[in-house]
Design a protein around this motif. Sequence first.
Motif, PDB file in Angstrom:
ATOM      1  N   LEU A   1       1.175   6.845  -6.855  1.00 53.65           N
ATOM      2  CA  LEU A   1      -0.034   7.664  -7.444  1.00 53.65           C
ATOM      3  C   LEU A   1       0.125   9.135  -6.882  1.00 53.65           C
ATOM      4  O   LEU A   1       0.062   9.835  -7.865  1.00 53.65           O
TER       5      LEU A   1
ATOM      6  N   LEU B   1       6.920  -3.802  -7.479  1.00 57.42           N
ATOM      7  CA  LEU B   1       5.603  -4.808  -7.093  1.00 57.42           C
ATOM      8  C   LEU B   1       5.831  -6.155  -7.430  1.00 57.42           C
ATOM      9  O   LEU B   1       5.104  -7.206  -6.712  1.00 57.42           O
TER      10      LEU B   1
ATOM     11  N   TYR C   1       7.851   1.003 -10.696  1.00 58.82           N
ATOM     12  CA  TYR C   1       6.671   0.572  -9.531  1.00 58.82           C
ATOM     13  C   TYR C   1       6.274  -0.690  -9.919  1.00 58.82           C
ATOM     14  O   TYR C   1       6.220  -1.565  -8.836  1.00 58.82           O
TER      15      TYR C   1
ATOM     16  N   THR D   1       2.213   1.453  -3.495  1.00 59.83           N
ATOM     17  CA  THR D   1       1.193   1.930  -4.531  1.00 59.83           C
ATOM     18  C   THR D   1       0.657   3.629  -4.189  1.00 59.83           C
ATOM     19  O   THR D   1       0.732   4.328  -5.089  1.00 59.83           O
ATOM     20  N   ASN D   2       0.722   3.967  -2.830  1.00 54.82           N
ATOM     21  CA  ASN D   2       0.231   5.354  -2.585  1.00 54.82           C
ATOM     22  C   ASN D   2       1.444   6.369  -2.907  1.00 54.82           C
ATOM     23  O   ASN D   2       1.024   7.292  -3.623  1.00 54.82           O
TER      24      ASN D   2
ATOM     25  N   HIS E   1       0.879  -1.264  -0.100  1.00 45.24           N
ATOM     26  CA  HIS E   1      -0.092  -0.170   0.021  1.00 45.24           C
ATOM     27  C   HIS E   1       0.790   1.332   0.068  1.00 45.24           C
ATOM     28  O   HIS E   1       0.426   2.294  -0.568  1.00 45.24           O
TER      29      HIS E   1
END
Length: 304
Positions: A235, A300, A296, A231-232, A228
């Motif tokens: 973005l 991941l 990213y 991802t945060n 998380h």
Amino acid sequence: MRARERGRTSGAARTGQDSSGLGVARAVAFVSPALLLIGLFLVFPALWTIYIGLTDYTLTGPSSVAPSFVGLTNFANALDDALFGNAVWLTLVFVIGSAVLGQNLLGFALAWVLRKARPWVRRTTEAFVLLAWILPSVVVAYLWTAVLDRDGGTLNTLLGNGSTAWLVEYPMASLIVFNTWRGTAFSMMLYSSALAAVPPSQLETARTVGASGWQTVRDVVLPHIRGHVLTNTLLISLWTANDFSPFLLTAGGPNHESETLPVFIYQQAIANGELGYSAAISFLLLIVNLVVALLYLLLLRRRA
């Protein structure tokens, strides 16, 4: 039974159908509207930007009617332009200060504190944070201009100081605080959802053995929400790097001290009329965004 299933699978393959039995034609028909929208609003503008970036297209004058092909001249000029280098540096400072550090840390702190707060306290705080996020950019910029104004501004009034022009003397610091305040809502909501998935038994075990708050976050919480966080960070970094809101507060000034890349592109395209040059810079910004996104995905995949 297995032979019968293999026979069905091979039969579906021969008839051009997938496992659900839709068939290639129906599958293409289902996804074609999405592909059309992607091509119309993403692929075509990107290709058009590349084309313009290879010409001397201008807003007015002869080149606006019949632009000439100049190849990679615009890209070479951008790499030699000191103002472009200044915009890249300020964008990096803006992203790291307000997104990677500001929104990430404040969003997690709010989510961590509010998880045990009373329901009415949590709902009220979340409402105010979300309000800052959903308000139009023009409204938010007006509010912050009123707060940071030198003559009669809210901040100077509270400090008893009527001589500090915050947007002129500290433009980048003001923009970082502004963007952190405005964009924290997304990080707070994402981390609130992530923290709900942390096993309470592990948190209770950490409390029982006497772990401090930082030790609990480091050893128990972060291993569960690492995806998380990644991802945060991706973005909010991409959103911040492409944010045009700083123009509404400082317009890139004073003396290019707050001119991030989106503002620089706007100034070159509209103020200077150099559409070809600004398109080349836009393409460079697009390449950076793609590189960050690919990085990213690589991180991941390694985590998975």
